[in-house]
Motif scaffolding. Sequence first.
Motif, PDB file in Angstrom:
ATOM      1  N   UNK A  43      21.324  44.093 -90.287  1.00  0.00           N
ATOM      2  CA  UNK A  43      21.909  45.431 -90.337  1.00  0.00           C
ATOM      3  C   UNK A  43      21.246  46.294 -89.272  1.00  0.00           C
ATOM      4  N   UNK A  44      22.068  46.911 -88.448  1.00  0.00           N
ATOM      5  CA  UNK A  44      21.602  47.785 -87.366  1.00  0.00           C
ATOM      6  C   UNK A  44      22.106  49.193 -87.648  1.00  0.00           C
ATOM      7  N   UNK A  45      21.171  50.131 -87.832  1.00  0.00           N
ATOM      8  CA  UNK A  45      21.509  51.504 -88.185  1.00  0.00           C
ATOM      9  C   UNK A  45      22.206  52.260 -87.068  1.00  0.00           C
ATOM     10  N   UNK A  46      22.673  53.456 -87.386  1.00  0.00           N
ATOM     11  CA  UNK A  46      23.409  54.260 -86.417  1.00  0.00           C
ATOM     12  C   UNK A  46      22.511  54.718 -85.269  1.00  0.00           C
ATOM     13  N   UNK A  63      16.564  44.302 -91.371  1.00  0.00           N
ATOM     14  CA  UNK A  63      17.199  45.602 -91.573  1.00  0.00           C
ATOM     15  C   UNK A  63      16.559  46.584 -90.594  1.00  0.00           C
ATOM     16  N   UNK A  64      17.362  47.121 -89.695  1.00  0.00           N
ATOM     17  CA  UNK A  64      16.896  48.048 -88.662  1.00  0.00           C
ATOM     18  C   UNK A  64      17.526  49.403 -88.945  1.00  0.00           C
ATOM     19  N   UNK A  65      16.706  50.432 -89.019  1.00  0.00           N
ATOM     20  CA  UNK A  65      17.169  51.768 -89.373  1.00  0.00           C
ATOM     21  C   UNK A  65      17.926  52.477 -88.263  1.00  0.00           C
ATOM     22  N   UNK A  66      18.017  53.794 -88.392  1.00  0.00           N
ATOM     23  CA  UNK A  66      18.730  54.646 -87.441  1.00  0.00           C
ATOM     24  C   UNK A  66      17.812  55.054 -86.291  1.00  0.00           C
ATOM     25  N   UNK A  67      18.408  55.198 -85.107  1.00  0.00           N
ATOM     26  CA  UNK A  67      17.692  55.669 -83.919  1.00  0.00           C
ATOM     27  C   UNK A  67      16.484  54.792 -83.593  1.00  0.00           C
ATOM     28  N   UNK A  68      16.709  53.482 -83.583  1.00  0.00           N
ATOM     29  CA  UNK A  68      15.682  52.507 -83.211  1.00  0.00           C
ATOM     30  C   UNK A  68      16.050  51.933 -81.850  1.00  0.00           C
ATOM     31  N   UNK A  69      15.066  51.817 -80.961  1.00  0.00           N
ATOM     32  CA  UNK A  69      15.302  51.245 -79.634  1.00  0.00           C
ATOM     33  C   UNK A  69      14.398  50.035 -79.434  1.00  0.00           C
ATOM     34  N   UNK A  70      15.017  48.903 -79.136  1.00  0.00           N
ATOM     35  CA  UNK A  70      14.290  47.739 -78.639  1.00  0.00           C
ATOM     36  C   UNK A  70      14.338  47.874 -77.124  1.00  0.00           C
ATOM     37  N   UNK A  71      13.277  48.431 -76.547  1.00  0.00           N
ATOM     38  CA  UNK A  71      13.265  48.723 -75.117  1.00  0.00           C
ATOM     39  C   UNK A  71      12.935  47.494 -74.285  1.00  0.00           C
ATOM     40  N   UNK A  72      13.143  47.621 -72.986  1.00  0.00           N
ATOM     41  CA  UNK A  72      12.795  46.534 -72.068  1.00  0.00           C
ATOM     42  C   UNK A  72      13.487  45.246 -72.440  1.00  0.00           C
ATOM     43  N   UNK A  88       8.139  25.911 -95.341  1.00  0.00           N
ATOM     44  CA  UNK A  88       8.689  27.095 -94.693  1.00  0.00           C
ATOM     45  C   UNK A  88       8.531  28.312 -95.595  1.00  0.00           C
ATOM     46  N   UNK A  89       8.098  29.410 -95.003  1.00  0.00           N
ATOM     47  CA  UNK A  89       7.939  30.682 -95.700  1.00  0.00           C
ATOM     48  C   UNK A  89       8.884  31.678 -95.040  1.00  0.00           C
ATOM     49  N   UNK A  90       9.760  32.302 -95.821  1.00  0.00           N
ATOM     50  CA  UNK A  90      10.685  33.300 -95.272  1.00  0.00           C
ATOM     51  C   UNK A  90      10.423  34.645 -95.933  1.00  0.00           C
ATOM     52  N   UNK A  91      10.446  35.681 -95.119  1.00  0.00           N
ATOM     53  CA  UNK A  91      10.293  37.054 -95.605  1.00  0.00           C
ATOM     54  C   UNK A  91      11.095  37.977 -94.701  1.00  0.00           C
ATOM     55  N   UNK A  92      11.695  38.975 -95.283  1.00  0.00           N
ATOM     56  CA  UNK A  92      12.503  39.936 -94.537  1.00  0.00           C
ATOM     57  C   UNK A  92      11.647  40.818 -93.638  1.00  0.00           C
ATOM     58  N   UNK A  93      12.283  41.356 -92.607  1.00  0.00           N
ATOM     59  CA  UNK A  93      11.660  42.344 -91.721  1.00  0.00           C
ATOM     60  C   UNK A  93      12.433  43.640 -91.875  1.00  0.00           C
ATOM     61  N   UNK A  94      11.703  44.714 -92.138  1.00  0.00           N
ATOM     62  CA  UNK A  94      12.312  46.030 -92.311  1.00  0.00           C
ATOM     63  C   UNK A  94      11.765  46.973 -91.248  1.00  0.00           C
ATOM     64  N   UNK A  95      12.645  47.563 -90.475  1.00  0.00           N
ATOM     65  CA  UNK A  95      12.254  48.491 -89.413  1.00  0.00           C
ATOM     66  C   UNK A  95      12.889  49.835 -89.756  1.00  0.00           C
ATOM     67  N   UNK A  96      12.066  50.856 -89.907  1.00  0.00           N
ATOM     68  CA  UNK A  96      12.515  52.172 -90.355  1.00  0.00           C
ATOM     69  C   UNK A  96      13.349  52.919 -89.334  1.00  0.00           C
ATOM     70  N   UNK A  97      13.298  54.244 -89.391  1.00  0.00           N
ATOM     71  CA  UNK A  97      14.083  55.132 -88.527  1.00  0.00           C
ATOM     72  C   UNK A  97      13.216  55.743 -87.429  1.00  0.00           C
ATOM     73  N   UNK A  98      13.856  56.075 -86.315  1.00  0.00           N
ATOM     74  CA  UNK A  98      13.188  56.765 -85.199  1.00  0.00           C
ATOM     75  C   UNK A  98      11.995  55.965 -84.679  1.00  0.00           C
TER      76      UNK A  98
END
Length: 128
Positions: A43-46, A63-72, A88-98
């Motif tokens: 999921x990629x936020x607005x 899960x990627x929040x709003x106004x996130x930039x993967x630069x370069x 195998x070990x699986x875990x989610x990655x959560x990236x907040x806003x801004x």
Amino acid sequence: NMNNIKYINEFVMKDKSQIISRNSIVGFDFLGNNPINTESCFKLGSESLITISHSIDVTSAVIIGNNVVFGGKETQVWTHGFDIQRNMVTKSVLIGNNIYIGSRSLICQGVTIVDETVVGAGTCVPTS
């Protein structure tokens, strides 16, 4: 735009978000049981942006929040790894806003990046 996006159970991009080119966003069951793992969710936020040549493993949810930039380029996000017994070990990655994530950063499984954060270029964000 030469993006490789496949084997994902749920894929969501919100308003004004972009995935530019040569990115790999792939999820699958490494054990070969099912080509689409039910945990694979992206999921990629607005107003978020993934620029060029980034790799995102979606074995588990990203899960990627709003106004996130993967630069370069060439940042890696991993949602799986292996323990000492090669399980195998699986875990989610959560990236907040801004959030800004600089080039060639490495984000490991199970990481949560809180709102209003800058991840400098070349940073490794390890599992705790």
